[in-house]
Design a protein around this motif. Structure first.
Motif, mmCIF file in Angstrom:
data_model
loop_
_atom_site.group_PDB
_atom_site.id
_atom_site.type_symbol
_atom_site.label_atom_id
_atom_site.label_comp_id
_atom_site.label_asym_id
_atom_site.label_seq_id
_atom_site.Cartn_x
_atom_site.Cartn_y
_atom_site.Cartn_z
ATOM 1 N N ARG A 155 -21.527 30.631 -30.714
ATOM 2 C CA ARG A 155 -20.687 29.969 -31.311
ATOM 3 C C ARG A 155 -20.648 28.383 -31.155
ATOM 4 O O ARG A 155 -21.148 27.781 -30.220
ATOM 5 N N ILE A 156 -20.517 27.731 -32.307
ATOM 6 C CA ILE A 156 -20.359 26.332 -32.460
ATOM 7 C C ILE A 156 -19.197 25.859 -32.534
ATOM 8 O O ILE A 156 -18.435 26.446 -33.519
ATOM 9 N N VAL A 157 -18.692 25.028 -31.629
ATOM 10 C CA VAL A 157 -17.312 24.524 -31.827
ATOM 11 C C VAL A 157 -17.244 23.003 -32.438
ATOM 12 O O VAL A 157 -17.845 22.007 -31.890
ATOM 13 N N ALA A 158 -16.632 22.770 -33.470
ATOM 14 C CA ALA A 158 -16.703 21.582 -34.031
ATOM 15 C C ALA A 158 -15.152 20.735 -34.037
ATOM 16 O O ALA A 158 -14.065 21.283 -34.648
ATOM 17 N N VAL A 159 -15.179 19.768 -33.233
ATOM 18 C CA VAL A 159 -13.821 19.133 -32.760
ATOM 19 C C VAL A 159 -13.431 18.311 -33.691
ATOM 20 O O VAL A 159 -14.136 17.157 -34.140
ATOM 21 N N SER A 160 -12.338 18.565 -34.787
ATOM 22 C CA SER A 160 -11.931 17.713 -35.925
ATOM 23 C C SER A 160 -10.734 17.233 -35.532
ATOM 24 O O SER A 160 -10.693 16.852 -34.372
ATOM 25 N N SER A 161 -9.835 17.034 -36.507
ATOM 26 C CA SER A 161 -8.638 16.181 -36.314
ATOM 27 C C SER A 161 -7.790 16.579 -37.478
ATOM 28 O O SER A 161 -8.258 16.647 -38.618
ATOM 29 N N ALA A 162 -6.585 16.331 -37.214
ATOM 30 C CA ALA A 162 -5.541 16.281 -38.402
ATOM 31 C C ALA A 162 -5.721 15.198 -39.133
ATOM 32 O O ALA A 162 -5.510 14.996 -40.423
ATOM 33 N N ALA A 163 -6.539 14.220 -38.799
ATOM 34 C CA ALA A 163 -6.792 12.831 -39.344
ATOM 35 C C ALA A 163 -7.838 13.263 -40.670
ATOM 36 O O ALA A 163 -7.921 12.646 -41.558
ATOM 37 N N HIS A 164 -8.466 14.683 -40.680
ATOM 38 C CA HIS A 164 -9.089 14.773 -41.686
ATOM 39 C C HIS A 164 -8.299 14.805 -42.956
ATOM 40 O O HIS A 164 -8.873 14.722 -44.335
ATOM 41 N N LEU A 165 -6.864 15.055 -42.882
ATOM 42 C CA LEU A 165 -6.027 14.726 -44.152
ATOM 43 C C LEU A 165 -5.969 13.132 -44.658
ATOM 44 O O LEU A 165 -5.496 13.174 -45.898
#
Length: 314
Positions: A155-165
């Motif tokens: 598994r690869i975990v990609a830590v994103s953010s609500a800032a992608h909005l």
């Protein structure tokens, strides 16, 4: 194989990382956590170690990494902790980490990042947030592809953010060479790239037993906000609903990363975006939750992969 059925879990925004792994045994599994020396990276690594995994902290500051490793060993009793140098903005550093890795890799947590930094560029001329948050992790994951495939269920975990909005990937000017630089647009673009990576990595690599999911950890006061003023933090607090209750502890902030990395509920499932330990719903205008349609767009995901490969080749 992935499915279209939404994932539901018994956890929520208040769940801690250790609670997620309470009944999970990761003995014999190997994990890498980028940015594992601080913030939610430490707590992600702690939970993985508590479940029995062999954990490598991939960090820029080796002394900080060693302190974090000692703390994790003391708190979990698991001494299978390693610390390795990794600077995601330096492609030579990424290549050295990849070259030094030997054997299978079961979990790769792409956690490290920078937020809303002043305009800065790598020696290649790449905008620093995109270079660190996306291109560095892209090079790391593709470089470790064989190790991930050898794990037979990685598994690869990609830590994103609500800032992608805040921004899609602006393919016509990713590196702000023509448009005025905006630190939040640059950050948002890089976080959208994290989600698109999860979508395309799953499409390309699912037959190798590799899936990837992205996530929003939540609002957590950490060193990530070092470029953000106190006034801006207060505005972020207000936008997220107001009051201290909208902020998570680091232990709660790491929970969604750990869920994506370990939960049997996600076996074989990839290309999704999670928040508060649940699969996120589509974003609704006027809110700061959910996932933007452009972040899950398969055509944009494939295009980003191609652009990223071309960029790294120079």
């Amino acid at each position: 194989m992935t499915t279209d059925t939404p994932v539901h879990t018994p956890f929520d925004a208040r769940t801690t990382a250790l609670e997620v792994v309470r009944d999970i045994d990761l003995t014999g599994r190997r994990a890498v956590v980028t940015g594992g020396a601080s913030g939610i990276g430490v707590e992600t690594a702690r939970a993985l170690a508590a479940a029995g995994a062999d954990v490598t902290l991939a960090v820029r500051d080796l002394d900080a990494g060693r302190r974090a490793a000692r703390d994790i060993i003391d708190s979990t009793g698991n001494d299978r902790l390693l610390v390795a140098p990794l600077d995601l903005a330096d492609q030579a550093s990424v290549a050295a980490f990849v070259a030094a890795w030997d054997g299978p890799l079961h979990v790769l947590v792409n956690n490290a990042g920078i937020m809303a930094s002043p305009e800065r560029r790598t020696p290649e001329g790449w905008e620093l947030q995109f270079a660190t948050n996306h291109l560095g992790h892209f090079a790391l994951a593709t470089g470790l592809h064989r190790a991930l495939a050898a794990a037979e269920g990685a598994r690869i975990v990609a830590v994103s953010s609500a800032a992608h909005l805040r921004s899609p990937v602006v393919f016509d000017d990713i590196h702000f060479r023509q448009r005025p630089y905006d630190p939040w647009e640059a950050y948002g673009q890089s976080k959208t790239a994290n989600v698109l990576f999860a979508v395309e990595a799953t499409r390309r690599w699912a037959d190798d037993g590799i899936v990837s999911n992205a996530l929003m950890p939540g609002a957590i006061p950490t060193n990530l906000q070092r470029y953000v003023s106190a006034e801006e933090l207060e505005r972020m607090r207000a936008a997220s609903g107001g009051g201290a209750a909208t902020w998570k502890t680091v232990e709660q902030g790491a929970a969604t990363s750990v869920l994506v990395a370990t939960s049997p509920l996600l076996d074989g499932i990839g290309g999704r975006y999670f928040e508060d330990c649940q699969q996120a719903a589509p974003h609704q205008p006027g809110t700061r939750t959910g996932v933007a349609a452009y972040a899950l767009d398969p055509a944009a995901a494939e295009r980003l992969w191609t652009v990223s490969e071309q960029t790294l080749r120079g």
